[in-house]
Design a protein around this motif. Structure first.
Motif, PDB file in Angstrom:
ATOM      1  N   SER A 100      23.001 -45.281 -15.191  1.00 28.23           N
ATOM      2  CA  SER A 100      22.752 -44.838 -13.422  1.00 28.23           C
ATOM      3  C   SER A 100      21.713 -43.921 -13.319  1.00 28.23           C
ATOM      4  O   SER A 100      21.814 -43.208 -14.941  1.00 28.23           O
ATOM      5  CB  SER A 100      24.140 -44.586 -12.441  1.00 28.23           C
TER       6      SER A 100
ATOM      7  N   ALA B  66      21.807 -40.943 -11.770  1.00 31.63           N
ATOM      8  CA  ALA B  66      22.880 -39.976 -11.480  1.00 31.63           C
ATOM      9  C   ALA B  66      23.114 -39.380 -13.315  1.00 31.63           C
ATOM     10  O   ALA B  66      23.219 -38.381 -13.947  1.00 31.63           O
ATOM     11  CB  ALA B  66      23.960 -39.860 -10.840  1.00 31.63           C
TER      12      ALA B  66
ATOM     13  N   GLU C 222      23.120 -49.830  -8.149  1.00 39.18           N
ATOM     14  CA  GLU C 222      24.044 -48.134  -6.924  1.00 39.18           C
ATOM     15  C   GLU C 222      22.684 -47.860  -5.755  1.00 39.18           C
ATOM     16  O   GLU C 222      22.942 -46.676  -5.703  1.00 39.18           O
ATOM     17  CB  GLU C 222      23.651 -47.489  -8.687  1.00 39.18           C
TER      18      GLU C 222
ATOM     19  N   ARG D 219      23.988 -45.842  -2.499  1.00 39.17           N
ATOM     20  CA  ARG D 219      23.695 -44.487  -2.052  1.00 39.17           C
ATOM     21  C   ARG D 219      22.931 -44.822  -0.949  1.00 39.17           C
ATOM     22  O   ARG D 219      23.004 -43.736  -0.093  1.00 39.17           O
ATOM     23  CB  ARG D 219      22.089 -44.327  -3.214  1.00 39.17           C
TER      24      ARG D 219
ATOM     25  N   SER E 193      16.415 -37.865  -8.638  1.00 40.72           N
ATOM     26  CA  SER E 193      17.990 -37.602  -8.623  1.00 40.72           C
ATOM     27  C   SER E 193      18.833 -36.717  -9.502  1.00 40.72           C
ATOM     28  O   SER E 193      19.436 -35.438  -9.369  1.00 40.72           O
ATOM     29  CB  SER E 193      19.158 -38.600 -10.171  1.00 40.72           C
TER      30      SER E 193
ATOM     31  N   GLU F 261      18.190 -34.294  -6.865  1.00 43.96           N
ATOM     32  CA  GLU F 261      19.723 -33.874  -6.188  1.00 43.96           C
ATOM     33  C   GLU F 261      21.028 -33.030  -6.865  1.00 43.96           C
ATOM     34  O   GLU F 261      21.676 -32.901  -6.545  1.00 43.96           O
ATOM     35  CB  GLU F 261      20.094 -35.451  -6.329  1.00 43.96           C
TER      36      GLU F 261
END
Lengths: 328, 386
Positions: free
Chosen positions: B20, B22, B74, B78, B331, B334
């Motif tokens: 992913s 993230a 994913e 999101r 990401s 974030e």
């Protein structure tokens, strides 16, 4: 769906300045007998005729793209693009398989082969568009677009949106796919199986349109490019929707150009609605971007006509291109 | 250009750093980005060509399909897209190899399973680059436009720029932009044959750099005009350009790169002073890094913001690079951090700067993304964190 949740349709009327086609006989804008089993023909003579010099380091795909694009420009003048913001939109279903295959064969050769760097460079998907852009001296928008059998329609739709937004003044839009042996593998690449196409020989082509505003040279117009989720043959409603864009056109003839996925052309339906069917496929054979050939062929050879090209994706999705030609 | 602002609604990525975006971001920020290693996948024929491989137990074709599915899942999760919203979207794919992995897998399996017979010639039955979009459209029942850009290293970055433009002009409602590039012998051997492969490690902008290293990746970035979803990453300044001077280099004097960046900032109406950081293409090849480095210096001068290349960590994911690097960058943002560049040790005097060597705070502002590909293709855009 577009932002208003309507099916994807391009409504802007786009003038066609020039059209040109090269089919498997490698005769620019001319027809000649050809046989599937004799394909592919050597393109060096074509290159010499169109380019005036050999392209020694290029494979057939790049040669065909360059010759097709240039043959279209030769309908006006090679200097025609000078000083004008031009976009090149190359549509290809399969790309440069002609150079990919020998390269990968060397890669997998038992004991180690000799993959050619030149062959790899040429096999990269946008190498052909680069070569054409360089020949035409186009530095702005140069896109290589691929969407299987709807590659040309997709590129045409996109070119229209660029013209509509004034990002470019001219668009050179073409479709090129070439015959690469074997026939059986070529048919698999074009996803021809289970009776999902007409029974026709395989072919190839590099066919191009030059789009943009030029009242003196205008040979016709692209009236609409339309993608529909509806499956099956077009019906009265489809025709009525499309004719919103063509009803004002005064044309002596209404001509349907069926693509290679159309298993049956439903002659009765079209005749009943005042259309005649013109089958261009025997002139170019099946290839992913045959629609480009069909449209260029009709735009050049069918004056004072309303033209409707329709084809399907293997999934059943329909694609229509409505065009018109000027009176002679 | 007229129209609304375009925002990133969702993103996802599968890379060597994780399944992913993230997970990859956490690894990047923690500095856990090991160098490329010999590929373990059953279809790879030359173990000397180190790669950034996605870890997977199973065959390479299944892996490629799972990578695509995971990145899509994913991104959809999101973006919180309903099935209806997915169906009304358009799909723009950037890929060079498409599903060529199938040819390579089938061939190597045939050879492996028949050790006593002479190898047949490899078959090429894949349906061209458009097959990937077709798979996605078919799986999710998508009614919108399906369009594939097959333009070497800028395939998905060009797709992002075109998608934003089409949304802005209300031609499409929402774009699911996909970058997809499984590892292929074809590209590994291709770049090696061009002497553009670094057999040691990927070293973007470093004086000792000797070429690129290839990574595999699948990534998705969902763009939409701001409506009723929480959004803080504005996509703007999209610019694509075709340089016809050279098929393989954007010009080592840096002029082309500088012009591309200038155009991008001009379209976005962002001044050079307001650029927080640059996510550079930074492949590690002599020519790319020279032309890009010089171009950035030419444009920004002494006010050059921190420059980061992600390729030392995930490799060059070729046509997927635009979507992969955008998804990873966001990401990281974030998580509040912009990661450092990996693989650098020594300033190249011809370039004159070092890429960012420390993580930095991902503050609000404009981030510049650049890509320069084979065939003279250049893409640039900004993502503004609001």
């Amino acid at each position: 769906m577009n932002a208003n949740n309507k099916p994807l349709t391009s409504h802007s009327i786009t003038p066609v300045i020039a059209a040109s086609y090269i089919g498997p006989s490698l005769m620019p804008n001319g027809n000649a007998l050809w046989e599937e089993h004799e394909l592919p023909l050597n393109a060096d003579g074509l290159v010499q005729d169109i380019m005036g010099q050999p392209m020694r380091r290029a494979g057939r795909f790049i040669k065909m793209v360059a010759c097709g694009g240039l043959a279209c420009l030769q309908q006006v003048s090679l200097d025609y693009l000078k000083g004008k913001k031009t976009g090149i939109f190359l549509a290809t279903g399969l790309g440069n398989v002609d150079e990919i295959l020998p390269f990968i064969t060397e890669v997998f050769k038992h004991g180690g082969g000799f993959p050619s760097p030149n062959q790899f460079a040429n096999s990269v998907s946008n190498a052909a568009a680069f070569v054409l852009a360089r020949i035409c001296d186009v530095t702005g928008t140069v896109l290589t677009i691929s969407q299987e059998e709807l590659s040309f329609e997709s590129a045409l739709w996109l070119a229209q949106t660029y013209l509509e937004s004034d990002q470019i003044e001219l668009a050179l839009v073409g479709g090129c796919d070439i015959f690469t042996p074997t026939v059986e593998e070529y048919r698999a690449r074009v996803n021809l199986n289970c009776g999902n196409s007409r029974r026709m020989p395989m072919g190839e082509g590099s066919s191009w349109l030059l789009l943009g505003r030029d009242d003196e040279r205008n040979i016709g117009e692209i009236l609409a490019v339309d993608f529909s989720e509806k499956k099956g043959l077009p019906d009265e409603n489809d025709l009525a929707d499309l004719m919103q864009h063509g009803n004002k056109i005064r044309a002596k003839n209404r001509i349907v150009l069926p693509g290679f996925r159309t298993k049956q052309t439903d002659d009765g339906f079209w005749r009943q609605n005042g259309w005649e069917i013109d089958d261009y496929l025997p002139c170019c054979g099946i290839h992913s971007t045959a629609a480009a050939f069909g449209l260029a062929f009709a735009l050049r050879g069918k004056p004072s006509s309303l033209l409707l090209h329709y084809n399907f994706h293997a999934s059943g999705k329909q694609a229509f291109v409505l065009a018109s030609t000027k009176s002679l | 250009m007229i129209g609304e602002n375009i925002y990133v609604r969702g993103w996802g990525a599968v890379t060597t750093l994780g399944w992913s975006a993230a997970e990859a971001a956490r690894h990047l920020i923690a500095g856990m980005a090991p160098p490329a290693t010999a590929g373990g996948s059953s279809h790879l024929t030359n173990r000397a060509l180190n790669v950034f491989e996605v870890p997977y137990q199973g065959n390479p074709l299944d892996k490629a399909m799972t990578m695509l599915d995971s990145a899509l899942a994913e991104a959809f999760r999101r973006a919180d897209l309903s099935a209806e919203e997915i169906a009304e979207s358009s799909v723009l794919v950037g890929t060079t190899g498409g599903l060529f992995i199938r040819n390579e897998f089938e061939f190597t399996e045939a050879v492996r399973n028949n050790p006593d017979t002479q190898s047949p010639a490899i078959s090429c039955r894949n349906r061209g680059p458009g097959e990937v979009a077709d798979l996605i459209v078919s799986k999710y029942g998508i009614h919108g436009l399906a369009l594939t850009f097959s333009m070497a290293c800028v395939s998905s970055s060009h797709a992002l720029v075109v998608a934003a433009d089409l949304i802005k002009r209300k031609k499409i409602r929402r774009a699911i932009v996909v970058g997809f590039e499984p590892l292929l012998n074809m590209t590994l051997h291709g770049f090696a044959s061009l002497l553009l492969f670094d057999y040691e490690r990927c070293r973007p902008f470093c004086a000792t750099r000797a070429g690129m290293q290839i990574g595999e990746g699948a990534a998705v970035v969902i763009l939409e005009a701001q409506k009723d979803f929480p959004a803080k990453y504005k996509f703007t300044g999209g610019y694509q350009y075709n340089d016809i001077k050279s098929m393989t280099s954007a010009g080592i004097d840096g002029v082309t790169v500088s012009k591309v960046v200038q155009q991008s900032l001009g379209i976005a109406q962002v001044s050079a002073d307001d650029v927080v950081a640059v996510k550079a293409h930074g492949t590690g090849t002599r020519d790319n890094d020279l032309s890009e480095g010089r171009g950035l210096v030419k444009f920004f001068g002494e006010k050059l913001p921190p420059v980061v290349s992600l390729k030392g960590a995930v490799g060059h994911t070729l046509g997927a690079a635009g979507a992969v690097e955008t998804a990873l960058w966001i990401s990281c943002s974030e998580e509040g951090t912009i990661p450092r560049s990996f693989g650098f040790s020594e300033i190249d005097p011809e370039i004159g700067f070092a890429p960012s060597q420390e993580n930095m705070e991902a503050r609000h502002g404009a981030y510049l993304f650049t890509y320069f590909g084979f065939g003279g293709t250049c893409t640039s855009y900004l993502i503004i964190k609001e």
